[in-house]
Design a protein around this motif. Structure first.
Motif, PDB file in Angstrom:
ATOM      1  N   GLU A 274      16.301  -9.770  -8.381  1.00 50.28           N
ATOM      2  CA  GLU A 274      16.173  -9.673  -9.944  1.00 50.28           C
ATOM      3  C   GLU A 274      15.567  -8.449 -10.181  1.00 50.28           C
ATOM      4  N   ASN A 275      15.919  -7.768 -11.472  1.00 49.41           N
ATOM      5  CA  ASN A 275      15.398  -6.572 -11.681  1.00 49.41           C
ATOM      6  C   ASN A 275      15.441  -6.723 -13.388  1.00 49.41           C
ATOM      7  N   ASN A 276      14.379  -7.115 -13.927  1.00 49.82           N
ATOM      8  CA  ASN A 276      14.360  -7.409 -15.408  1.00 49.82           C
ATOM      9  C   ASN A 276      13.596  -6.373 -16.008  1.00 49.82           C
ATOM     10  N   LYS A 277      13.249  -6.247 -17.414  1.00 47.27           N
ATOM     11  CA  LYS A 277      12.363  -5.425 -17.975  1.00 47.27           C
ATOM     12  C   LYS A 277      11.123  -5.301 -17.284  1.00 47.27           C
ATOM     13  N   SER A 278      10.381  -6.416 -16.844  1.00 50.83           N
ATOM     14  CA  SER A 278       8.971  -6.192 -16.565  1.00 50.83           C
ATOM     15  C   SER A 278       8.715  -6.646 -15.122  1.00 50.83           C
ATOM     16  N   VAL A 279       9.560  -7.430 -14.493  1.00 49.16           N
ATOM     17  CA  VAL A 279       9.377  -7.871 -13.094  1.00 49.16           C
ATOM     18  C   VAL A 279      10.294  -7.555 -12.207  1.00 49.16           C
ATOM     19  N   LEU A 280      10.201  -7.357 -10.996  1.00 51.01           N
ATOM     20  CA  LEU A 280      11.254  -6.805  -9.762  1.00 51.01           C
ATOM     21  C   LEU A 280      10.974  -8.005  -9.010  1.00 51.01           C
ATOM     22  N   LYS A 281      11.777  -8.799  -8.714  1.00 52.72           N
ATOM     23  CA  LYS A 281      11.814  -9.916  -7.641  1.00 52.72           C
ATOM     24  C   LYS A 281      12.557  -9.367  -6.420  1.00 52.72           C
ATOM     25  N   LEU A 282      11.720  -9.414  -5.229  1.00 51.14           N
ATOM     26  CA  LEU A 282      12.197  -9.030  -4.052  1.00 51.14           C
ATOM     27  C   LEU A 282      12.183 -10.131  -2.986  1.00 51.14           C
ATOM     28  N   LYS A 283      13.431  -9.893  -1.872  1.00 55.09           N
ATOM     29  CA  LYS A 283      13.261 -11.120  -0.963  1.00 55.09           C
ATOM     30  C   LYS A 283      13.712 -10.135   0.438  1.00 55.09           C
ATOM     31  N   PRO A 284      12.587  -9.663   0.821  1.00 51.27           N
ATOM     32  CA  PRO A 284      12.962  -8.838   2.297  1.00 51.27           C
ATOM     33  C   PRO A 284      13.277  -9.953   3.404  1.00 51.27           C
ATOM     34  N   SER A 285      14.072  -9.411   4.392  1.00 54.77           N
ATOM     35  CA  SER A 285      14.254 -10.223   5.593  1.00 54.77           C
ATOM     36  C   SER A 285      13.453 -10.294   6.615  1.00 54.77           C
ATOM     37  N   ASN A 286      12.583  -8.971   6.735  1.00 56.62           N
ATOM     38  CA  ASN A 286      11.540  -8.861   7.618  1.00 56.62           C
ATOM     39  C   ASN A 286      10.504  -8.002   7.287  1.00 56.62           C
ATOM     40  N   PHE A 287       9.517  -7.769   8.038  1.00 52.32           N
ATOM     41  CA  PHE A 287       8.436  -6.638   7.783  1.00 52.32           C
ATOM     42  C   PHE A 287       9.000  -5.300   7.644  1.00 52.32           C
ATOM     43  N   ASN A 288       9.898  -4.959   8.477  1.00 55.09           N
ATOM     44  CA  ASN A 288      10.482  -3.575   8.312  1.00 55.09           C
ATOM     45  C   ASN A 288      11.144  -3.294   6.947  1.00 55.09           C
ATOM     46  N   ASN A 289      11.772  -4.136   6.465  1.00 59.61           N
ATOM     47  CA  ASN A 289      12.303  -4.177   4.790  1.00 59.61           C
ATOM     48  C   ASN A 289      11.288  -3.642   3.766  1.00 59.61           C
ATOM     49  N   VAL A 290      10.066  -4.487   4.330  1.00 57.14           N
ATOM     50  CA  VAL A 290       9.009  -4.428   3.280  1.00 57.14           C
ATOM     51  C   VAL A 290       8.356  -2.871   3.356  1.00 57.14           C
ATOM     52  N   LYS A 291       8.268  -2.589   4.639  1.00 58.95           N
ATOM     53  CA  LYS A 291       7.740  -1.169   4.808  1.00 58.95           C
ATOM     54  C   LYS A 291       8.752  -0.160   4.342  1.00 58.95           C
ATOM     55  N   LEU A 292      10.012  -0.103   4.477  1.00 63.83           N
ATOM     56  CA  LEU A 292      11.025   0.572   4.127  1.00 63.83           C
ATOM     57  C   LEU A 292      11.003   0.589   2.482  1.00 63.83           C
ATOM     58  N   PHE A 293      11.136  -0.557   1.675  1.00 61.57           N
ATOM     59  CA  PHE A 293      11.112  -0.486   0.282  1.00 61.57           C
ATOM     60  C   PHE A 293       9.748   0.083  -0.091  1.00 61.57           C
ATOM     61  N   PHE A 294       8.539  -0.242   0.623  1.00 63.21           N
ATOM     62  CA  PHE A 294       7.482   0.394  -0.068  1.00 63.21           C
ATOM     63  C   PHE A 294       7.311   1.903   0.012  1.00 63.21           C
ATOM     64  N   LYS A 295       7.920   2.702   1.100  1.00 61.70           N
ATOM     65  CA  LYS A 295       7.985   4.090   1.496  1.00 61.70           C
ATOM     66  C   LYS A 295       8.876   4.811   0.662  1.00 61.70           C
ATOM     67  N   ASN A 296      10.100   3.976   0.441  1.00 63.61           N
ATOM     68  CA  ASN A 296      11.246   4.872  -0.121  1.00 63.61           C
ATOM     69  C   ASN A 296      11.877   4.344  -1.556  1.00 63.61           C
ATOM     70  N   GLN A 297      11.406   3.169  -2.090  1.00 63.79           N
ATOM     71  CA  GLN A 297      11.814   2.537  -3.141  1.00 63.79           C
ATOM     72  C   GLN A 297      11.241   2.149  -4.379  1.00 63.79           C
ATOM     73  N   LEU A 298       9.921   1.847  -4.053  1.00 66.85           N
ATOM     74  CA  LEU A 298       8.920   1.149  -5.007  1.00 66.85           C
ATOM     75  C   LEU A 298       8.754   2.196  -6.061  1.00 66.85           C
ATOM     76  N   PHE A 299       8.543   3.467  -5.903  1.00 62.65           N
ATOM     77  CA  PHE A 299       8.110   4.525  -6.985  1.00 62.65           C
ATOM     78  C   PHE A 299       9.266   4.519  -7.867  1.00 62.65           C
ATOM     79  N   LYS A 300      10.510   3.865  -7.521  1.00 61.94           N
ATOM     80  CA  LYS A 300      11.639   3.846  -8.549  1.00 61.94           C
ATOM     81  C   LYS A 300      11.577   2.906  -9.532  1.00 61.94           C
ATOM     82  N   TYR A 301      10.582   2.092  -9.531  1.00 67.90           N
ATOM     83  CA  TYR A 301      10.528   0.736 -10.279  1.00 67.90           C
ATOM     84  C   TYR A 301       8.951   0.956 -11.005  1.00 67.90           C
ATOM     85  N   PRO A 302       8.518   2.011 -11.989  1.00 69.36           N
ATOM     86  CA  PRO A 302       6.958   2.181 -12.169  1.00 69.36           C
ATOM     87  C   PRO A 302       7.192   1.086 -13.344  1.00 69.36           C
ATOM     88  N   ASN A 303       5.724   0.611 -13.471  1.00 70.25           N
ATOM     89  CA  ASN A 303       5.503  -0.270 -14.541  1.00 70.25           C
ATOM     90  C   ASN A 303       6.193  -1.731 -14.578  1.00 70.25           C
TER      91      ASN A 303
END
Length: 108
Positions: free
Chosen positions: A4-33
């Motif tokens: 889910e990606n709504n106005k103020s909250v991003l809900k994530l469900k990674p399948s493993n630790f590597n998905n967490v790392k990749l999202f942190f490095k490559n995508q988290l910056f795309k969802y400021p605030n």
């Protein structure tokens, strides 16, 4: 991974630790605030907890919240672990709402 990606909250469900790392490095910056709810269905080991503490610090610097949803009890938490670990998504939503109300009251 994004459930889910709504106005103020991003809900994530990674399948493993590597998905967490990749999202942190490559995508988290795309969802400021945005507050982040991370639904974890795999083991919450110390490696993951330490990594998520980095997320919490980064999000906290912009006034946002990281909440981890997990039904797995963590018996060996590190002393510097300040993650909010909550058993259901509904409780995570309520927690974020209460924290935002608290923040608004403290900073009128």
């Amino acid at each position: 991974m994004i459930i889910e990606n709504n106005k103020s909250v991003l809900k994530l469900k990674p399948s493993n630790f590597n998905n967490v790392k990749l999202f942190f490095k490559n995508q988290l910056f795309k969802y400021p605030n945005k507050d982040v709810i991370l639904v974890v269905d795999f083991d919450l080991d110390m490696k993951l907890i330490n990594y998520l503490n980095k997320w919490k610090t980064l999000l906290g610097a912009s006034g946002n919240i990281l909440v981890v949803v997990s039904k797995i009890f963590i018996s060996a938490q590190s002393p510097n672990n300040e993650l909010f670990i909550i058993p259901t998504i509904e409780e995570a939503n309520d927690f974020i709402e209460l924290e935002n109300i608290k923040r608004d009251l403290e900073n009128p």
